[in-house]
Design a protein around this motif. Structure first.
Motif, PDB file in Angstrom:
ATOM      1  N   GLY A   1      -3.378  15.099  -8.511  1.00  8.95           N
ATOM      2  CA  GLY A   1      -2.433  14.081  -8.953  1.00  8.95           C
ATOM      3  C   GLY A   1      -2.070  13.068  -7.895  1.00  8.95           C
ATOM      4  N   ILE A   2      -2.752  13.081  -6.751  1.00  6.94           N
ATOM      5  CA  ILE A   2      -2.454  12.143  -5.672  1.00  6.94           C
ATOM      6  C   ILE A   2      -3.424  10.965  -5.722  1.00  6.94           C
ATOM      7  N   SER A   3      -2.904   9.775  -5.501  1.00 10.28           N
ATOM      8  CA  SER A   3      -3.792   8.612  -5.444  1.00 10.28           C
ATOM      9  C   SER A   3      -3.219   7.578  -4.482  1.00 10.28           C
ATOM     10  N   GLY A   4      -4.116   6.862  -3.850  1.00 13.11           N
ATOM     11  CA  GLY A   4      -3.720   5.738  -3.023  1.00 13.11           C
ATOM     12  C   GLY A   4      -3.666   4.487  -3.873  1.00 13.11           C
ATOM     13  N   VAL A   5      -2.656   3.665  -3.669  1.00  8.54           N
ATOM     14  CA  VAL A   5      -2.455   2.469  -4.494  1.00  8.54           C
ATOM     15  C   VAL A   5      -2.419   1.243  -3.586  1.00  8.54           C
TER      16      VAL A   5
ATOM     17  N   ARG B   1       0.856  -1.192   0.000  1.00  8.70           N
ATOM     18  CA  ARG B   1       0.000   0.000   0.000  1.00  8.70           C
ATOM     19  C   ARG B   1       0.886   1.235   0.000  1.00  8.70           C
ATOM     20  N   VAL B   2       0.716   2.078  -1.015  1.00  7.13           N
ATOM     21  CA  VAL B   2       1.530   3.280  -1.133  1.00  7.13           C
ATOM     22  C   VAL B   2       0.644   4.451  -1.552  1.00  7.13           C
ATOM     23  N   VAL B   3       1.198   5.632  -1.440  1.00  6.47           N
ATOM     24  CA  VAL B   3       0.554   6.846  -1.936  1.00  6.47           C
ATOM     25  C   VAL B   3       1.474   7.455  -2.985  1.00  6.47           C
ATOM     26  N   VAL B   4       0.903   7.803  -4.122  1.00  6.12           N
ATOM     27  CA  VAL B   4       1.662   8.413  -5.211  1.00  6.12           C
ATOM     28  C   VAL B   4       1.235   9.868  -5.326  1.00  6.12           C
ATOM     29  N   LYS B   5       2.213  10.772  -5.367  1.00 10.03           N
ATOM     30  CA  LYS B   5       1.888  12.196  -5.427  1.00 10.03           C
ATOM     31  C   LYS B   5       2.933  12.953  -6.240  1.00 10.03           C
ATOM     32  N   PRO B   6       2.543  14.090  -6.825  1.00  7.93           N
ATOM     33  CA  PRO B   6       3.540  14.922  -7.495  1.00  7.93           C
ATOM     34  C   PRO B   6       4.574  15.431  -6.494  1.00  7.93           C
ATOM     35  N   ALA B   7       5.825  15.508  -6.919  1.00  6.37           N
ATOM     36  CA  ALA B   7       6.875  16.002  -6.028  1.00  6.37           C
ATOM     37  C   ALA B   7       6.709  17.490  -5.737  1.00  6.37           C
TER      38      ALA B   7
END
Length: 323
Positions: free
Chosen positions: A163-167, A150-156
């Motif tokens: 642009g943020i999403s939970g994966v 389980r990770v979170v992806v976001k713009p730097a």
């Protein structure tokens, strides 16, 4: 928060600079309008100015004496507007350009906090170029092995949950990265931490840094990473977190420390995830906190016995005095 100064010390118009060209333009415009209204309630003549090619001419024409940038994202939190104001010698409230350039990049800021032993999530930075050239299959498995399923992806760089999403699981990670790259060419993939979202606003006063009352931010299920939920009252609720007083105090201390370490000035907002066992991580520190009617910063001002207008007035007065 009482002030020993008078609004009359600002001998001319105040510019609230909002809008701009980033993906967060609309949010910035709402923040700007709300701040103008709040300043008017405490006797400060303030006007909203858009960040465009007419800005510098308009500031000179109207004989503006001090400004407060409320630009979110690119051009507002990356040091651009601050550089322009410094070039023309305009006093302004908020962080200086050099600090903005460092703090705006989440990966860089997070590394500074980590080196100072502040708790931050484990994360991996991945550029769109590397994603394209190396290929997703060669990278994704290694990312998940390090960070977990389980990770979170976001713009730097950027904010407002754009642009943020939970994966949850390896298969969903490539598409999440593609979505993030639409907002920024660099992505940050971070370990997911379960807990409550708590934000702590920090302001500078004549007595030093002050952490305002921490605010718990709760989103309706399914809207945790939703841009619209940030600014829609029915999807988000703000309240004082039900946490031990020692932990409340510690969050304030860490928010102030993050503000200092990043070299910020006047105001900031640090966002935390607090786990059920009382441990926490600091996700990021915002340079120009949102000031809409559903934003944390105004709510924190009220919860701390002051108002957004009073806080902004005092910061503007400090900017004039120290120019």
């Amino acid at each position: 928060m009482p002030s020993s100064t008078s609004p009359d010390e600002i001998a001319g118009p105040v510019a609230i600079i909002a809008g701009g060209l980033s993906h967060e333009r609309d949010v910035s415009l709402v923040s700007g309008r709300n701040l103008v209204r709040e300043l008017g309630s405490v006797g400060i003549e303030a006007h909203a100015y858009d960040f465009d090619r007419n800005l510098l001419t308009a500031l000179e024409r109207d004989k503006v004496v001090v400004a407060m940038p409320i630009l979110h994202g690119q051009f507002g939190e990356d040091g651009e507007i601050q550089t322009l104001l410094e070039l023309i010698g305009m006093p302004y409230a908020g962080s200086r350009s050099h600090a903005c350039r460092v703090a705006f990049d989440k990966g860089t800021a997070r590394e500074l906090l980590r080196r100072a032993a502040l708790p931050v999530p484990d994360s991996v930075g991945l550029s769109a170029q590397t994603f394209r050239d190396i290929g997703a299959p060669a990278l994704m498995e290694h990312v998940m092995k390090r960070l977990g399923a389980r990770v979170v992806v976001k713009p730097a760089r950027g904010g407002s949950a754009l642009g943020i999403s939970g994966v949850d699981g390896l298969a969903a990670l490539p598409s999440a990265l593609v979505e993030t790259y639409a907002y920024c060419e660099d992505a940050l993939i971070e370990r997911f931490h379960d807990g409550i979202d708590v934000s702590v606003a920090v302001i500078e006063t004549d007595e030093g840094l002050r952490a305002l009352t921490p605010i718990a931010v709760e989103y309706e299920k399914g809207h945790e990473f939703d841009f619209s939920a940030r600014y829609t009252a029915e999807f988000v609720s703000l309240d004082r977190p039900d946490l031990p007083e020692e932990l409340i105090a510690r969050l304030g201390e860490v928010a102030c420390e993050a503000h200092r370490l990043l070299g910020l000035r006047d105001l900031s907002r640090s966002d935390f995830i607090v786990s059920p066992d009382g441990s926490f991580v600091i996700l990021e520190t915002a340079i120009a906190p949102g000031m809409t009617e559903t934003s944390v910063f105004p709510y924190a001002c009220t919860a701390s016995g002051t108002t957004l207008g009073e806080v902004a007035r005092d910061l503007l007065l400090r900017a004039v005095r120290t120019a």
